[in-house]
Enzyme design. Sequence first.
Site, PDB file in Angstrom:
ATOM      1  N   ASP A 137      35.622  12.267  63.473  1.00  0.00           N
ATOM      2  CA  ASP A 137      36.340  12.881  62.355  1.00  0.00           C
ATOM      3  C   ASP A 137      35.289  13.262  61.307  1.00  0.00           C
ATOM      4  O   ASP A 137      34.121  12.910  61.433  1.00  0.00           O
ATOM      5  CB  ASP A 137      37.345  11.882  61.752  1.00  0.00           C
ATOM      6  CG  ASP A 137      38.101  12.454  60.560  1.00  0.00           C
ATOM      7  OD1 ASP A 137      38.561  13.608  60.645  1.00  0.00           O
ATOM      8  OD2 ASP A 137      38.221  11.771  59.519  1.00  0.00           O
ATOM      9  N   SER A 138      35.749  13.931  60.253  1.00  0.00           N
ATOM     10  CA  SER A 138      34.823  14.263  59.170  1.00  0.00           C
ATOM     11  C   SER A 138      34.481  13.027  58.326  1.00  0.00           C
ATOM     12  O   SER A 138      33.474  13.028  57.625  1.00  0.00           O
ATOM     13  CB  SER A 138      35.456  15.322  58.274  1.00  0.00           C
ATOM     14  OG  SER A 138      36.648  14.819  57.715  1.00  0.00           O
TER      15      SER A 138
ATOM     16  N   CYS B  48      40.665  14.361  64.370  1.00  0.00           N
ATOM     17  CA  CYS B  48      40.641  15.224  63.184  1.00  0.00           C
ATOM     18  C   CYS B  48      41.504  16.443  63.480  1.00  0.00           C
ATOM     19  O   CYS B  48      41.240  17.171  64.453  1.00  0.00           O
ATOM     20  CB  CYS B  48      39.205  15.641  62.901  1.00  0.00           C
ATOM     21  SG  CYS B  48      39.048  16.811  61.552  1.00  0.00           S
TER      22      CYS B  48
ATOM     23  N   GLU C 155      38.752   9.851  50.156  1.00  0.00           N
ATOM     24  CA  GLU C 155      37.329   9.548  50.351  1.00  0.00           C
ATOM     25  C   GLU C 155      36.731   8.874  49.108  1.00  0.00           C
ATOM     26  O   GLU C 155      35.767   8.137  49.209  1.00  0.00           O
ATOM     27  CB  GLU C 155      36.547  10.815  50.721  1.00  0.00           C
ATOM     28  CG  GLU C 155      36.820  11.330  52.138  1.00  0.00           C
ATOM     29  CD  GLU C 155      36.175  10.492  53.264  1.00  0.00           C
ATOM     30  OE1 GLU C 155      35.239   9.724  52.990  1.00  0.00           O
ATOM     31  OE2 GLU C 155      36.642  10.605  54.417  1.00  0.00           O
TER      32      GLU C 155
ATOM     33  N   CYS D  90      46.914  15.367  58.957  1.00  0.00           N
ATOM     34  CA  CYS D  90      45.501  15.083  58.678  1.00  0.00           C
ATOM     35  C   CYS D  90      45.343  13.591  58.871  1.00  0.00           C
ATOM     36  O   CYS D  90      46.155  12.804  58.357  1.00  0.00           O
ATOM     37  CB  CYS D  90      45.166  15.479  57.235  1.00  0.00           C
ATOM     38  SG  CYS D  90      43.524  14.931  56.726  1.00  0.00           S
TER      39      CYS D  90
ATOM     40  N   HIS E   8      43.436  11.540  57.656  1.00  0.00           N
ATOM     41  CA  HIS E   8      43.206  10.760  56.433  1.00  0.00           C
ATOM     42  C   HIS E   8      44.521  10.268  55.822  1.00  0.00           C
ATOM     43  O   HIS E   8      44.567   9.223  55.184  1.00  0.00           O
ATOM     44  CB  HIS E   8      42.525  11.634  55.371  1.00  0.00           C
ATOM     45  CG  HIS E   8      41.048  11.762  55.509  1.00  0.00           C
ATOM     46  ND1 HIS E   8      40.461  12.475  56.534  1.00  0.00           N
ATOM     47  CD2 HIS E   8      40.020  11.268  54.754  1.00  0.00           C
ATOM     48  CE1 HIS E   8      39.141  12.427  56.382  1.00  0.00           C
ATOM     49  NE2 HIS E   8      38.850  11.702  55.316  1.00  0.00           N
TER      50      HIS E   8
END
Length: 277
Positions: free
Chosen positions: A22-23, A85, A165, A197, A199
């Site tokens: 993932d990012s 992701c 984040e 997403c 996240h």
Amino acid sequence: MKTLNKVNIQGLSPNQPIGVFDSGVGGLTVAKEIKRLLPNEDLIYFGDTKHLPYGEKSKEAIVEYSTKITNFLLEQNCKAIVIACNTATANALKEVLELVASRVPVIDVINPVAEKVAYEIHTNVGVIATKATVNSGLYRKSIRKHNKFIKVDELATPLLVPAIEEGFKNHPITHAIIYNYLSNNKLKNIETLILGCTHYPLLLDEIKQYYGNRVRVIDSPNIVANQLKIILDKYHLLNEQNHTPSYHFYLSDITKNFEKISRKFFGNKISLELKVL
Ligand code: DGL
């Protein structure tokens, strides 16, 4: 459920690790569920923290990052690649599949979720995701491929990833962002919400609080981990050996928030390593 690529299992063995990327911290929500459902599996996780948020990047950039990471995970001898992701799935799935070809199974985070939702016949589905995911329209296309009667409304919610984040969980700023997005007219009549997403499950409590019992929020990490289990089983690649699994994390930039969340999900014994590709 269909597999994305046909795999030649010769040379693959069940005790190889699973590669997840993932990012940033988002894919940890998927990795955590994999750990819960498949406790014997070793994991190698790549978090591309140096390049996040992917959601704001061009397709070309996302393809470049995703294929480089996939190559790296293949070099690490992974027996399967999980693209944890949505943004990478929506923009680079085709290129990742071309690169991997028949070497190992590839599992993405959009197709299994879209298929499940489509067959459970929800009439009015909302999707919140990054700009690059919404612009691809992949959720709508994938859901309606299976069930063309479903209405799918997608909304880009770009401030959520930076807030997550930054570690702004249970924070007034995050509550204001959530309220602002979820009260958008586009999502007015939804009965089901997909967190498009990886996240976003980190804000699941806050999102559920906003809706009360009015809207069902789909548990995407569970659907994806289950899909991985089905596919590994199909190729006789499930690790049945009773051992202490290893969890190795590579990051293109080591951040405090990643350390905090990965330790919370995986315990203190994990190793975090800086790796710029
Ligand atoms: N977690 C990612 C996703 O599922 C990417 C978020 C981002 O880097 O913008 O879309």
